[in-house]
Design a protein around this motif. Structure first.
Motif, short mmCIF file in Angstrom:
data_model
loop_
_atom_site.label_atom_id
_atom_site.label_comp_id
_atom_site.label_asym_id
_atom_site.label_seq_id
_atom_site.Cartn_x
_atom_site.Cartn_y
_atom_site.Cartn_z
N LEU A 1 0.82 -1.16 0.17
CA LEU A 1 0.06 0.10 -0.07
C LEU A 1 0.80 1.28 -0.12
CD1 LEU A 1 -2.83 -1.10 2.42
CD2 LEU A 1 -3.02 -0.77 -0.03
N GLU A 2 1.99 1.34 0.86
CA GLU A 2 2.90 2.47 0.75
C GLU A 2 3.44 2.48 -0.67
OE1 GLU A 2 5.71 1.70 3.84
OE2 GLU A 2 4.46 2.29 5.44
N LYS B 1 12.13 17.71 -2.02
CA LYS B 1 11.14 18.24 -0.95
C LYS B 1 10.00 18.08 -1.20
CE LYS B 1 14.61 21.62 0.64
NZ LYS B 1 14.78 23.10 0.95
N SER B 2 9.39 18.22 -2.48
CA SER B 2 8.03 18.30 -2.77
C SER B 2 7.66 16.80 -2.78
CB SER B 2 7.69 18.78 -4.28
OG SER B 2 6.43 18.61 -4.57
N PHE B 3 8.51 15.79 -3.05
CA PHE B 3 8.12 14.29 -3.11
C PHE B 3 7.90 13.88 -1.65
CE2 PHE B 3 9.80 10.05 -2.94
CZ PHE B 3 8.97 9.46 -3.68
N ILE B 4 8.74 14.42 -0.79
CA ILE B 4 8.89 14.05 0.58
C ILE B 4 7.55 14.53 1.32
CG2 ILE B 4 9.98 14.05 2.93
CD1 ILE B 4 11.49 12.31 0.98
N LYS B 5 7.27 15.69 0.96
CA LYS B 5 6.05 16.32 1.45
C LYS B 5 4.83 15.89 0.97
CE LYS B 5 4.37 21.08 1.17
NZ LYS B 5 4.69 22.33 0.84
N ARG C 1 3.89 5.26 -5.62
CA ARG C 1 3.57 5.46 -7.15
C ARG C 1 2.41 6.52 -7.74
NH1 ARG C 1 2.73 -0.72 -8.19
NH2 ARG C 1 0.71 0.04 -7.80
N GLN C 2 1.70 6.82 -6.72
CA GLN C 2 0.60 7.64 -7.22
C GLN C 2 1.22 9.11 -6.92
OE1 GLN C 2 -1.30 5.51 -8.44
NE2 GLN C 2 -2.81 7.19 -7.99
N LYS D 1 4.38 12.41 2.91
CA LYS D 1 3.66 12.63 4.18
C LYS D 1 2.32 12.78 4.19
CE LYS D 1 8.09 13.97 6.52
NZ LYS D 1 8.57 15.16 7.00
N ILE D 2 1.87 13.48 3.13
CA ILE D 2 0.44 13.72 3.13
C ILE D 2 -0.34 12.57 2.75
CG2 ILE D 2 -1.34 14.75 1.42
CD1 ILE D 2 0.66 17.21 1.04
N ASN D 3 0.34 11.32 2.10
CA ASN D 3 -0.16 10.26 1.90
C ASN D 3 0.02 9.24 2.83
OD1 ASN D 3 -1.71 10.34 -0.88
ND2 ASN D 3 0.21 11.06 -1.54
N SER D 4 0.70 9.82 4.17
CA SER D 4 0.77 8.86 5.37
C SER D 4 2.04 7.67 4.96
CB SER D 4 -0.52 7.93 5.72
OG SER D 4 -1.44 8.93 5.86
N VAL D 5 3.00 8.36 4.11
CA VAL D 5 4.30 7.53 4.37
C VAL D 5 5.09 8.17 4.87
CG1 VAL D 5 5.69 6.33 2.49
CG2 VAL D 5 3.57 6.62 1.86
#
Length: 92
Positions: free
Chosen positions: A5-6, A33-37, A11-12, A40-44
């Motif tokens: 699921l993560e 930075k945008s990818f990491i943010k 991938r999304q 986190k929004i997607n609970s990873v």
């Protein structure tokens, strides 16, 4: 199942970054930075930032993520899952 699921969330995020016109104008550091943010929004939350590779290519910028997840099974026995995802972000 949670690991897959993560990976699906990851991938999304990559697919959304590929379509986002604002990302096309970002520097590699800003993309990271945008990818990491977005993760986190997607609970990873547990993600190794060293797994991210950003390379300029002829048709854009390749944003690749190669990582492994190790989960204990019993004693010193582990399951290792390897994932490799990438997208090419077109130039502005």
């Amino acid at each position: 199942v949670p690991t897959y699921l993560e990976n699906y969330s990851l991938r999304q995020v990559l697919a959304n970054m590929e379509q986002d016109r604002a990302v096309r104008n970002m520097s590699p550091g800003e993309m990271k930075k945008s990818f990491i943010k977005r993760l986190k929004i997607n609970s990873v939350y547990e993600f190794d930032r060293n797994a991210i590779k950003i390379n300029k290519e002829k048709f854009g910028t390749r944003f690749a993520v190669d990582y492994e997840v190790r989960k204990p099974v019993a004693g010193n026995v582990f399951i290792v899952m390897a994932f490799s995802e990438s997208v090419v972000i077109p130039p502005p």
